[in-house]
Design a protein around this motif. Structure first.
Motif, PDB file in Angstrom:
ATOM      1  N   THR A 170      20.933   9.782  -2.071  1.00 18.26           N
ATOM      2  CA  THR A 170      20.245   8.341  -1.725  1.00 18.26           C
ATOM      3  C   THR A 170      18.757   8.106  -0.243  1.00 18.26           C
ATOM      4  O   THR A 170      18.919   7.156  -0.790  1.00 18.26           O
ATOM      5  CB  THR A 170      21.135   7.720  -1.674  1.00 18.26           C
ATOM      6  N   VAL A 171      19.285   9.603   0.311  1.00 13.32           N
ATOM      7  CA  VAL A 171      17.914   9.043   1.639  1.00 13.32           C
ATOM      8  C   VAL A 171      17.040   9.932   0.601  1.00 13.32           C
ATOM      9  O   VAL A 171      16.636  11.063   0.621  1.00 13.32           O
ATOM     10  CB  VAL A 171      18.500   9.469   2.558  1.00 13.32           C
ATOM     11  N   ALA A 172      15.954   8.969   0.961  1.00 11.33           N
ATOM     12  CA  ALA A 172      14.505   9.414  -0.175  1.00 11.33           C
ATOM     13  C   ALA A 172      13.771   9.882   1.199  1.00 11.33           C
ATOM     14  O   ALA A 172      13.360  11.424   0.950  1.00 11.33           O
ATOM     15  CB  ALA A 172      13.820   8.221  -0.448  1.00 11.33           C
ATOM     16  N   THR A 173      13.768   9.823   2.438  1.00  8.58           N
ATOM     17  CA  THR A 173      12.948   9.813   3.693  1.00  8.58           C
ATOM     18  C   THR A 173      13.437   9.647   4.637  1.00  8.58           C
ATOM     19  O   THR A 173      14.210   8.843   4.354  1.00  8.58           O
ATOM     20  CB  THR A 173      11.936   9.954   3.046  1.00  8.58           C
ATOM     21  N   ILE A 174      13.069   9.986   5.454  1.00 11.26           N
ATOM     22  CA  ILE A 174      13.327   9.986   7.333  1.00 11.26           C
ATOM     23  C   ILE A 174      12.351  10.087   8.072  1.00 11.26           C
ATOM     24  O   ILE A 174      11.016  10.723   7.904  1.00 11.26           O
ATOM     25  CB  ILE A 174      14.281  10.941   7.569  1.00 11.26           C
ATOM     26  N   ILE A 175      11.696   8.471   8.259  1.00  8.95           N
ATOM     27  CA  ILE A 175      10.744   8.221   9.213  1.00  8.95           C
ATOM     28  C   ILE A 175      11.100   8.068  10.411  1.00  8.95           C
ATOM     29  O   ILE A 175      11.514   6.908  11.269  1.00  8.95           O
ATOM     30  CB  ILE A 175      10.214   6.874   8.618  1.00  8.95           C
ATOM     31  N   PRO A 176      10.837   8.666  11.547  1.00  8.84           N
ATOM     32  CA  PRO A 176      10.877   8.525  12.611  1.00  8.84           C
ATOM     33  C   PRO A 176       9.841   7.431  13.768  1.00  8.84           C
ATOM     34  O   PRO A 176       8.825   6.876  12.515  1.00  8.84           O
ATOM     35  CB  PRO A 176       9.999   9.919  13.789  1.00  8.84           C
ATOM     36  N   GLU A 177      10.535   7.012  14.289  1.00 13.60           N
ATOM     37  CA  GLU A 177       9.490   6.087  15.389  1.00 13.60           C
ATOM     38  C   GLU A 177       8.708   6.517  15.926  1.00 13.60           C
ATOM     39  O   GLU A 177       8.686   7.601  16.920  1.00 13.60           O
ATOM     40  CB  GLU A 177      11.145   5.959  16.788  1.00 13.60           C
ATOM     41  N   ARG A 178       7.492   5.731  16.102  1.00 18.19           N
ATOM     42  CA  ARG A 178       6.450   6.471  16.692  1.00 18.19           C
ATOM     43  C   ARG A 178       5.671   5.159  16.559  1.00 18.19           C
ATOM     44  O   ARG A 178       5.343   4.075  16.079  1.00 18.19           O
ATOM     45  CB  ARG A 178       5.653   6.953  15.697  1.00 18.19           C
ATOM     46  N   GLU A 179       5.395   4.963  18.217  1.00 21.77           N
ATOM     47  CA  GLU A 179       4.350   3.627  18.786  1.00 21.77           C
ATOM     48  C   GLU A 179       3.282   2.996  17.349  1.00 21.77           C
ATOM     49  O   GLU A 179       2.752   2.411  17.505  1.00 21.77           O
ATOM     50  CB  GLU A 179       3.673   4.143  20.034  1.00 21.77           C
ATOM     51  N   LEU A 180       2.412   4.375  17.268  1.00 19.94           N
ATOM     52  CA  LEU A 180       1.761   4.333  16.147  1.00 19.94           C
ATOM     53  C   LEU A 180       1.624   3.162  15.355  1.00 19.94           C
ATOM     54  O   LEU A 180       0.895   2.712  14.707  1.00 19.94           O
ATOM     55  CB  LEU A 180       1.619   5.553  15.742  1.00 19.94           C
ATOM     56  N   PHE A 181       3.251   3.028  14.635  1.00 16.34           N
ATOM     57  CA  PHE A 181       3.225   1.421  13.605  1.00 16.34           C
ATOM     58  C   PHE A 181       3.172   0.732  14.049  1.00 16.34           C
ATOM     59  O   PHE A 181       2.717  -0.253  13.381  1.00 16.34           O
ATOM     60  CB  PHE A 181       4.909   2.097  12.989  1.00 16.34           C
TER      61      PHE A 181
END
Length: 159
Positions: A105-116
């Motif tokens: 059920t976990v579609a993807t993993i998004i890392p924390e980035r200052e870019l966001f």
């Protein structure tokens, strides 16, 4: 769903409905008309527990909204989670990743980035930001390529 033709909804690949993270009337209506439900989970004290809470609430909602003649639910949205703001150097992130390992059920993993944060402040996507700012592009080239892969993973889950 009954108005898809009159609203010309077939002209779109995706329509995103961003709701408040509660289970009120507006959120329930959005879920009822959706094909997919995407919910973030974060590496926090309550992040992983929120996953179970949402699964439980969704199942209760499915059981409460059904066709009395057939017994089938009107709520057919598939639930997926997006692990969000994952840091490579914190125990909370490592714990969350361990808990979700192999979870379909976990579609993807998004890392924390200052870019966001920069993109949000400039009201642009990370891709637009990189296209218009060469220094940001150079600093984040590898991640931007990876982000495209992450979004493709998410798209593949919702086909």
């Amino acid at each position: 769903k009954n108005n898809a033709d009159s609203l010309k909804l077939t002209e779109y690949d995706y329509i995103l409905i961003d709701t408040h993270p509660d289970f009120g009337t507006i959120t329930k209506n959005a879920i009822a008309i959706s094909n997919y439900l995407l919910s973030p989970i974060t590496p926090s004290e309550h992040g992983y527990n929120a996953k179970f809470d949402l699964e439980t609430r969704l199942e209760k909602f499915r059981k409460s909204l059904f066709d009395y003649r057939t017994g089938e639910t009107y709520v057919d949205a598939k639930l997926f989670f997006v692990a969000n703001m994952i840091r490579h150097n914190t125990s909370m992130s490592h714990d969350l990743l361990k808990h979700i390992e192999g979870d379909e059920t976990v579609a993807t993993i998004i890392p924390e980035r200052e870019l966001f944060n920069k993109a949000t402040a400039r009201h642009a996507s990370i891709f637009e930001l990189a296209n218009h700012d060469e220094s940001i592009s150079k600093q984040n080239q590898k991640f931007i390529e990876h982000a495209d892969h992450l979004f493709q993973e998410l798209a593949n889950k919702t086909k």
